[in-house]
Structure formats: C-alpha cells, structure tokens
Scaffold this active site. Structure first.
Site, PDB file in Angstrom:
ATOM      1  CE1 TYR A 144      -3.924   2.216   0.595  1.00  0.00           C
ATOM      2  CE2 TYR A 144      -2.634   3.177   2.369  1.00  0.00           C
ATOM      3  CZ  TYR A 144      -3.734   3.214   1.535  1.00  0.00           C
ATOM      4  OH  TYR A 144      -4.643   4.247   1.634  1.00  0.00           O
ATOM      5  N   GLY A 147       3.088   1.475  -3.106  1.00  0.00           N
ATOM      6  CA  GLY A 147       2.218   1.655  -4.275  1.00  0.00           C
ATOM      7  C   GLY A 147       1.764   3.097  -4.385  1.00  0.00           C
ATOM      8  CE  LYS A 148      -3.569   4.834  -2.181  1.00  0.00           C
ATOM      9  NZ  LYS A 148      -4.653   5.521  -2.889  1.00  0.00           N
ATOM     10  CB  THR A 207       0.819   4.571  23.892  1.00  0.00           C
ATOM     11  OG1 THR A 207       1.766   3.670  23.288  1.00  0.00           O
ATOM     12  CG2 THR A 207       0.540   4.170  25.322  1.00  0.00           C
ATOM     13  CD  GLN A 275       5.585  10.589  16.345  1.00  0.00           C
ATOM     14  OE1 GLN A 275       5.251  11.223  17.338  1.00  0.00           O
ATOM     15  NE2 GLN A 275       6.775  10.731  15.794  1.00  0.00           N
TER      16      GLN A 275
HETATM   17  P1  NAD Z   1     -12.677   1.882   0.262  1.00  0.00           P
HETATM   18  O1  NAD Z   1     -11.997   0.568   0.343  1.00  0.00           O
HETATM   19  O2  NAD Z   1     -14.003   2.050   0.910  1.00  0.00           O
HETATM   20  O3  NAD Z   1     -12.819   2.369  -1.248  1.00  0.00           O
HETATM   21  C1  NAD Z   1     -11.952   1.975  -2.286  1.00  0.00           C
HETATM   22  C2  NAD Z   1     -12.796   1.707  -3.520  1.00  0.00           C
HETATM   23  O4  NAD Z   1     -11.923   1.334  -4.611  1.00  0.00           O
HETATM   24  C3  NAD Z   1     -13.772   0.534  -3.320  1.00  0.00           C
HETATM   25  O5  NAD Z   1     -15.038   0.882  -3.809  1.00  0.00           O
HETATM   26  C4  NAD Z   1     -13.142  -0.592  -4.137  1.00  0.00           C
HETATM   27  O6  NAD Z   1     -14.086  -1.532  -4.595  1.00  0.00           O
HETATM   28  C5  NAD Z   1     -12.476   0.190  -5.250  1.00  0.00           C
HETATM   29  N1  NAD Z   1     -11.366  -0.550  -5.888  1.00  0.00           N
HETATM   30  C6  NAD Z   1     -10.368  -1.226  -5.273  1.00  0.00           C
HETATM   31  N2  NAD Z   1      -9.547  -1.766  -6.192  1.00  0.00           N
HETATM   32  C7  NAD Z   1     -10.050  -1.429  -7.415  1.00  0.00           C
HETATM   33  C8  NAD Z   1      -9.660  -1.698  -8.752  1.00  0.00           C
HETATM   34  N3  NAD Z   1      -8.567  -2.437  -9.022  1.00  0.00           N
HETATM   35  N4  NAD Z   1     -10.406  -1.187  -9.767  1.00  0.00           N
HETATM   36  C9  NAD Z   1     -11.524  -0.448  -9.508  1.00  0.00           C
HETATM   37  N5  NAD Z   1     -11.946  -0.167  -8.250  1.00  0.00           N
HETATM   38  C10 NAD Z   1     -11.210  -0.654  -7.227  1.00  0.00           C
HETATM   39  O7  NAD Z   1     -11.628   2.942   0.869  1.00  0.00           O
HETATM   40  P2  NAD Z   1     -11.795   4.512   1.124  1.00  0.00           P
HETATM   41  O8  NAD Z   1     -11.524   4.744   2.559  1.00  0.00           O
HETATM   42  O9  NAD Z   1     -13.014   5.013   0.519  1.00  0.00           O
HETATM   43  O10 NAD Z   1     -10.523   5.082   0.323  1.00  0.00           O
HETATM   44  C11 NAD Z   1     -10.655   5.711  -0.942  1.00  0.00           C
HETATM   45  C12 NAD Z   1      -9.281   6.212  -1.389  1.00  0.00           C
HETATM   46  O11 NAD Z   1      -8.792   7.175  -0.457  1.00  0.00           O
HETATM   47  C13 NAD Z   1      -8.242   5.116  -1.505  1.00  0.00           C
HETATM   48  O12 NAD Z   1      -7.424   5.361  -2.634  1.00  0.00           O
HETATM   49  C14 NAD Z   1      -7.426   5.280  -0.245  1.00  0.00           C
HETATM   50  O13 NAD Z   1      -6.103   4.840  -0.408  1.00  0.00           O
HETATM   51  C15 NAD Z   1      -7.498   6.789  -0.021  1.00  0.00           C
HETATM   52  N6  NAD Z   1      -7.304   7.096   1.409  1.00  0.00           N
HETATM   53  C16 NAD Z   1      -8.304   6.880   2.307  1.00  0.00           C
HETATM   54  C17 NAD Z   1      -8.070   7.134   3.653  1.00  0.00           C
HETATM   55  C18 NAD Z   1      -9.136   6.925   4.691  1.00  0.00           C
HETATM   56  O14 NAD Z   1      -8.844   7.047   5.884  1.00  0.00           O
HETATM   57  N7  NAD Z   1     -10.373   6.623   4.348  1.00  0.00           N
HETATM   58  C19 NAD Z   1      -6.815   7.613   4.081  1.00  0.00           C
HETATM   59  C20 NAD Z   1      -5.833   7.796   3.123  1.00  0.00           C
HETATM   60  C21 NAD Z   1      -6.071   7.560   1.784  1.00  0.00           C
END
Ligand code: NAD
Ligand code: UDP
Length: 311
Positions: A144, A147-148, A207, A275
C-alpha cells in the site's frame, strides 16, 4: 456542467464524493470493481439522470471523454490491502498509469487520492508535505505505502514530461457513515464492537496516535484542491490535526455509545506507525482557508448513528 470520473466511487470516500459532485450539478461516472466498495453505498444516487455506474478494474485501461478524474480506486484498510498485496500494488501503480494515460489523451485534470502512509512510521512530527517519510519497502504495509508513493511519482512525472494537469492530496485517517462494518479500520471496529457489547480490540498498548478526520471535511478539501489555482499540484495534506491515542479513542467511543464493552489488548501489527498528525498549513494557505470543521466527538456521534442503523 462538468463530466467527472470517480474511480473507487462505490467505496466509503468515493460514494460521498459522487454525491457531492452530483449535488453541485455535475455529471458523474462512478467506476468500481466492488472489491471493497458496494452498490449499496451509491444506491441512493442510481435514479439521478446524471449518474452512471461502470464495473471496471483500473488495472486495465479505460477510455471515456471527461473533464476531471478523481482517482480513488484502491483498498484502504490494512486488512483488505494485505489480503492480496500484489493486486494492491498493481491497483495503485497500473491504475495510476491507466488513469494518467486517459487524462493525457482527453486533456482532463486528474486528482490522486494519496495517503499519510507515504510518511510511514514518521520521525518528524507533525508531518509537513516536505517530509520524505520513513517507510519499510519490504513489510506487510509496503504494498500500500510503496504503491501510493510510486503513484505520486507517476503523477509528478506525467506533469513534468507530458504536461498533464495533476493534483495530489495526502489523506489522513478518515471516518464516517458508509464505512463497511467489516472494514477493519479502527473507528468502525471500535464502534461496531461497542454497539454489539463485544470486547474492544486495542492493538499494542494503545499509546500509538492517529488524527481522525470526518469524511465531509475531506470531501470539501478534495474538491477545493481539484479547483485550486493552476500550477499548484501539491502534494497537500488533508486531515484533522486533533491527535488521539487508540486508548483515548476507545474510551470516547465507549462513553458516546454508553457501552459496557471491555478493552482487550492484542499484538501490534508489523510496522504499525507510532504517531501521525498532519501539518495543514499548506492546505489552509492554498485551499482558500480550508480547515476541518467537524471535531472528533461530533463526527463520532454521526458515525455511531449510522452504524446503529446498519448493524
Ligand atoms: P474503500 O476501500 O471504501 O474504497 C476503495 C474503492 O476502490 C472501493 O469501492 C473498491 O471496490 C475500489 N477498488 C479497489 N480496487 C479497485 C480496482 N482495481 N479497480 C476499480 N476499483 C477498485 O476505501 P476509502 O476509505 O473510501 O478510500 C478511498 C481512497 O482514499 C483510496 O485510494 C485510499 O487509499 C485513499 N485514502 C483513504 C483514507 C481513509 O482514511 N479513508 C486515508 C488515506 C487515503
Ligand atoms: N487498531 C486497533 N484496533 C483495531 C483496529 C486498529 O487498535 O481493531 C489500531 C491500529 O493498530 C493502528 C490504529 O488503530 O495503530 C489505526 O489503524 P487503522 O487500520 O484504522 O489505520 P492505519 O493504521 O492505516 O492508520
């Protein structure tokens, strides 16, 4: 009217984003493979004339004429992104290449949903965007995190090499209605456990800290970033600087739910950051004074109300 593609639109954050963009009078195409998302999250939008749903996996190319792309497709909970780590990294990297290629071809503006995970287990606190992070490239969170990080690299390179109009937001832990009860992230886990009277599973000694942002504040920040001045591409932190230990979070949720659940301590997962707190000065400066409006207690109450209905 703009035509906007939201990848990962059937997920937790994506569904709120689709709803807001539709309400603002845009045409929205929601693309998802339903790995962690669900049609239920967007079922209330299905009758909208300007909403379209596409079942597609971003690791494969996709063509459509759009003005803007929000690239959210990627599982976000450690439990889900570690289930198939190779698929997770493919989703981030190949998904970014496919969506950037599309943006380049149709001259769309494209925003990447990056993450505070690019800072890893940070040694600088709070984290400003200038910090390069402290990330294990070969651990259980690497699929993750790396990748990001690679996706951010691709976004910057497409901007520099091909003039693609990019925007990058680094999202800190976000919570709210429509999180999946089985999602595995801490806020949904603790609320579901408290409401069911089950033990609250605190990992490690509790913590470690996180900063929790309510989803509406995130959506406001993402939309402001997409509409920010030309030539400002970020990355920009979007998060709430309020910082809490996991024991503090557990106790707050017990109090707000009136639950008698007990805290149980379980082993800390590998590479779990100790943290995390965003420095949001850049967002305030560049996104028209954006700042989170909903503090933890208010946001938790809204989220508890949602989970009371769905579980
Ligand atoms: P989530 O898992 O609810 O949503 C991710 C969505 O992407 C899902 O609907 C899933 O089905 C879809 N998906 C996954 N792989 C896929 C693929 N190969 N092709 C098409 N669709 C695909 O997660 P979220 O919390 O809604 O996160 C959304 C985005 O925000 C993500 O990219 C995540 O990394 C980023 N993000 C979220 C948070 C958080 O706290 N919620 C924090 C940092 C980053
Ligand atoms: N956590 C916890 N109990 C749980 C789920 C998570 O104590 O049932 C902890 C986890 O170890 C981490 C923090 O809560 O320290 C946030 O975890 P989450 O998976 O929500 O997000 P991330 O670690 O990606 O920030």
């Amino acid at each position: 009217m703009k035509r906007i593609l939201v990848t990962g639109g059937a997920g937790f954050v994506g569904s709120h984003l689709c709803e807001r963009l539709l309400n603002e009078g845009n045409e929205v195409i929601c693309l998802d493979n339903y790995f962690t998302g669900s049609k239920r999250n967007i079922e209330h939008l299905m009758d909208h004339h300007f909403f379209e749903l596409v079942r597609h996996d971003v690791t494969n190319p996709y063509m459509i004429e759009v003005d803007e792309i929000y690239n959210l497709a990627c599982p976000a909970s450690p439990v889900h992104y570690q289930y198939n780590p190779i698929k997770t990294i493919k989703t981030s990297v190949m998904g970014a290449i496919n969506m950037l290629g599309l943006a380049k071809r149709v001259k769309a503006k494209i925003l990447q949903a990056s993450t505070s995970e690019v800072y890893g287990d940070p040694k600088v606190h709070p984290q400003p965007e200038s910090y390069w992070g402290h990330v294990n490239p070969i651990g259980s969170r690497s699929c993750y995190d790396e990748g990001k990080r690679c996706a951010e690299t691709l976004f910057m390179d497409y901007k520099n090499q091909n003039d693609v109009d990019i925007k990058i937001v680094r999202i800190f832990n976000t919570y709210g209605p429509r999180m999946n009860p089985q999602d595995g992230r801490v806020v949904s886990n603790f609320i579901v456990q408290a409401l069911r009277g089950e033990d609250i599973t605190v990992f490690g000694d509790g913590t470690q800290t996180r900063s929790f942002q309510y989803v509406d504040d995130l959506i406001e920040g993402m939309i402001r970033m997409m509409n920010s001045e030309q030539g400002f591409w970020g990355p920009v932190n979007i998060g709430n600087p309020g910082e809490f230990t996991m024991v503090e979070l557990a106790k707050k949720i017990l109090q707000l739910t009136n639950s008698k659940s007990k805290l149980v301590f379980q082993p800390l997962p590998q590479d779990d950051p100790m943290q995390r707190r965003p420095d949001i000065s850049l967002a305030k400066e560049k996104l028209g004074g954006w700042t989170p409006k909903i503090q933890l207690e208010e946001g938790l109450l809204k989220t508890i109300e949602y989970f009371e209905k769905v579980i």
